[in-house]
Write a protein that holds these residues in place. Structure first.
Motif, PDB file in Angstrom:
ATOM      1  N   ASN A 169      39.519  39.923  39.375  1.00 55.87           N
ATOM      2  CA  ASN A 169      39.030  40.560  40.586  1.00 55.87           C
ATOM      3  C   ASN A 169      39.300  39.623  41.760  1.00 55.87           C
ATOM      4  N   SER A 170      40.167  40.051  42.641  1.00 56.15           N
ATOM      5  CA  SER A 170      40.536  39.176  43.760  1.00 56.15           C
ATOM      6  C   SER A 170      39.329  38.843  44.632  1.00 56.15           C
ATOM      7  N   TYR A 171      38.355  39.711  44.627  1.00 51.59           N
ATOM      8  CA  TYR A 171      37.204  39.495  45.514  1.00 51.59           C
ATOM      9  C   TYR A 171      36.337  38.343  45.023  1.00 51.59           C
ATOM     10  N   THR A 172      36.132  38.293  43.722  1.00 53.10           N
ATOM     11  CA  THR A 172      35.302  37.219  43.171  1.00 53.10           C
ATOM     12  C   THR A 172      36.151  36.058  42.661  1.00 53.10           C
ATOM     13  N   ARG A 173      37.441  36.282  42.626  1.00 51.10           N
ATOM     14  CA  ARG A 173      38.392  35.273  42.163  1.00 51.10           C
ATOM     15  C   ARG A 173      38.153  34.848  40.725  1.00 51.10           C
ATOM     16  N   GLN A 174      37.796  35.785  39.915  1.00 52.66           N
ATOM     17  CA  GLN A 174      37.686  35.475  38.490  1.00 52.66           C
ATOM     18  C   GLN A 174      37.902  36.736  37.664  1.00 52.66           C
ATOM     19  N   LYS A 175      38.199  36.508  36.408  1.00 53.66           N
ATOM     20  CA  LYS A 175      38.357  37.648  35.513  1.00 53.66           C
ATOM     21  C   LYS A 175      36.978  38.227  35.227  1.00 53.66           C
ATOM     22  N   GLU A 176      36.912  39.539  35.260  1.00 52.50           N
ATOM     23  CA  GLU A 176      35.635  40.199  35.005  1.00 52.50           C
ATOM     24  C   GLU A 176      35.840  41.331  34.006  1.00 52.50           C
ATOM     25  N   LYS A 177      34.768  41.632  33.310  1.00 53.25           N
ATOM     26  CA  LYS A 177      34.806  42.780  32.422  1.00 53.25           C
ATOM     27  C   LYS A 177      34.774  44.048  33.272  1.00 53.25           C
TER      28      LYS A 177
END
Length: 497
Positions: free
Chosen positions: A8-16
């Motif tokens: 997720n570019s918004y949180t800058r991490q991979k998310e489920k």
RNA sequence: GGUCGGAUGGCCGAGUGGCUAGGCACAGCUCUGCAAAAGCUGCUACAGCGGUUCGAAUCCGCUUUCGACCUCCA
């Protein structure tokens, strides 16, 4: 099986991934501006998100895929200056926006079909949603975050930033923006340079114009996506995709507008594909290094050594992770072409292979290995859509498939269950999810008949050991783009270039 | 100038602490009348310099270098 995760570019991490409405997924992707022909760079996001969309469907989601057409705004077309200078001449010599929009929209659709990109569920146009855009702008004004100047409306970024995390998506700090730009911007109608237009007053010579509460004008670039995405996907929807270069200002502005208009952020997951570069530089108008799709497919461009099939381009793009830059090169494309050919041939072989029906594998290790490779297809896709690894596993499987045909691998080496799994999943991933197609399209029956005759004549010659004749037939067919192959079992197969 | 991201074998590219993808190209072998295809084998790289660690392409620091965004941009 693991769950789908992606960056997720918004949180800058991979998310489920968890969709807002169970079983349904909303996907919005910024479409093309149809004021010019699409180029190789445009191919990346649409192929990337086509695969995303296909994979979500595979996971069982009912997907609503929305991709807009930007057909309003300040257009620039090749030769436009010349046309505009003509000014008051005959109507036919003037640039008719609808004409241009239609031409490039058609070309774009044609390109998408060649790339085997599935059509979006909804393809809204900016010009078809002027009412929605005006209404959204009015809401923003009412809430006190936009102001009108001389018939134009601007979003008040500074005010917004006081209460909301402006710049979070693109990672920039408003203060820096204000400072670096302030002195350059004395005379503008905007309160701050960082403010962006929601509506622009149209100067008399501007050909695209609509009536609005603020006079005749046209919508700003960012508002169309906000208006159309919320209309078709809801005020908050699952995934918004697009090229990285759109993060700022486009996507940042979308977040700001929608947050004010609707009272909450518009998007759960932001996805951005990286750029295609050419000699290390981003492909784009400003660099003068654009390869248009028509040039790519015809080979008619100084940089190109040959024409490239749309499927080669699709394959080439999917061999790289979507968040990495991809450097264009003839050698790389040619490599992809051969690789895709080989892979597809293995797939064709697999389709025709039969299995003795034994339930116990003769080669347990191989059976286990093949099962693992297949299982990884899903794992790799679930890990941020890693199509590169999926393809790598297909190449691991190719020698197994070819070996089963060639006899290097025994008929019942795999259990029937594993063999069936292999057939099903290879098809599923190569065709349905990666969306690949064979390079040579199905040949006509007539051609097939003609070649069969030649193959028979050649077989006769071979029987008489008249290799001169048999080789001549084969060589001449090769020149015509038809490759004959003498198979081990004595049969002859052929393929077209 | 500000912010961010890269630098992987001849080429393209996966990969985030030990098992060191994959493709193309190249070389040898097998099969084959010869080809083509296919199979087998070989080719073992992570910009540089330090550091952390039993162990680093992978973590940290510095250097070099390339790029993206800050203006329309997929």
């Amino acid at each position: 099986m693991s769950d789908l995760h992606f960056y997720n570019s918004y949180t800058r991490q991979k998310e489920k991934f968890e969709s807002i409405t169970p079983g349904y997924a909303g996907l919005y992707v910024c479409g093309p501006t149809v004021s010019g022909e699409s180029h190789l760079g445009h191919a990346r996001p649409y192929i990337t998100f086509d695969v995303v969309q296909r994979y979500l469907k595979h996971l069982g989601y009912k997907v609503r895929y929305v991709r807009n057409i930007t057909d309003a705004g300040h257009f620039e077309e090749e030769g436009r200056d010349a046309i505009d200078k003509v000014g008051e001449k005959a109507k036919l010599e003037k640039l008719e926006p609808m004409e241009m929009v239609h031409k490039y929209t058609s070309l774009f659709h044609h390109g998408m079909r060649l790339f085997n990109c599935e059509e979006p569920a909804i393809e809204p146009t900016a010009t078809g949603h002027i009412v929605e855009q005006i209404s959204m702008i009015q809401t923003i004004i009412e809430k006190g975050y936009a102001y009108e100047v001389n018939g134009s409306v601007y979003f008040d970024v500074k005010k917004y930033a006081q209460g909301y995390p402006y710049g979070k998506l693109s990672g920039r700090i408003l203060e820096d923006q204000l400072e670096t730009t302030r002195e350059l911007d004395g005379q503008d109608e905007k309160r701050n340079k960082v403010d962006f237009a929601l509506w622009k007053s149209a100067p008399p010579e501007h050909i695209q114009r609509w009536i609005s509460p603020w006079g005749e004008g046209f919508p700003g670039w960012h508002i169309e996506c906000s208006a159309m995405s919320s209309k078709y996907l809801g005020e908050t929807f699952d995934i918004h995709g697009g090229g990285m270069d759109l993060m700022f200002p486009h996507h940042e502005s979308e977040i700001a507008q929608s947050t004010i208009a609707h009272g909450h952020p518009p998007v759960r997951y932001w996805m951005h594909n990286n750029m295609i570069t050419i000699n290390g530089k981003k492909m784009g108008k400003s660099y003068n290094n654009v390869i248009k799709l028509s040039e790519l497919f015809s080979g008619n461009h100084p940089i190109l050594e040959q024409a490239y099939h749309p499927m080669v381009v699709r394959f080439y793009i999917l061999q790289t992770h979507y968040r990495s830059t991809l450097d264009f090169g003839n050698e790389a494309l040619q490599g992809s072409e051969r690789a895709l050919r080989r892979l597809w041939e293995a797939y064709d072989v697999l389709k025709k292979l039969s299995h003795p029906g034994t339930t116990e594998p003769k080669d347990e290790n191989l059976d286990r290995q093949v099962s693992a490779w297949i299982a990884e297809f899903n794992d790799f896709m679930n890990d941020d859509f890693n199509t590169a690894k999926v393809i790598a596993n297909m190449f691991e499987l190719a020698p197994v498939i070819n070996g089963m045909k060639g006899g290097q691998i025994a008929g019942g080496a795999l259990s029937l269950a594993t063999f069936t799994l292999l057939q099903e999943n290879f098809k599923l991933f190569i065709e349905d999810i990666l969306g690949l197609q064979p390079l040579a399209v199905a040949q006509s029956n007539k051609l097939d008949g003609i070649i069969s005759v030649l193959i028979e004549i050649r077989a006769d010659a071979k029987k008489r050991k008249d290799f001169a004749t048999s080789d001549e037939i084969r060589n001449k067919l090769l020149k015509a783009g038809i490759t004959l192959k003498d198979e081990k079992d004595g049969s002859v197969s052929y393929s077209l270039d």
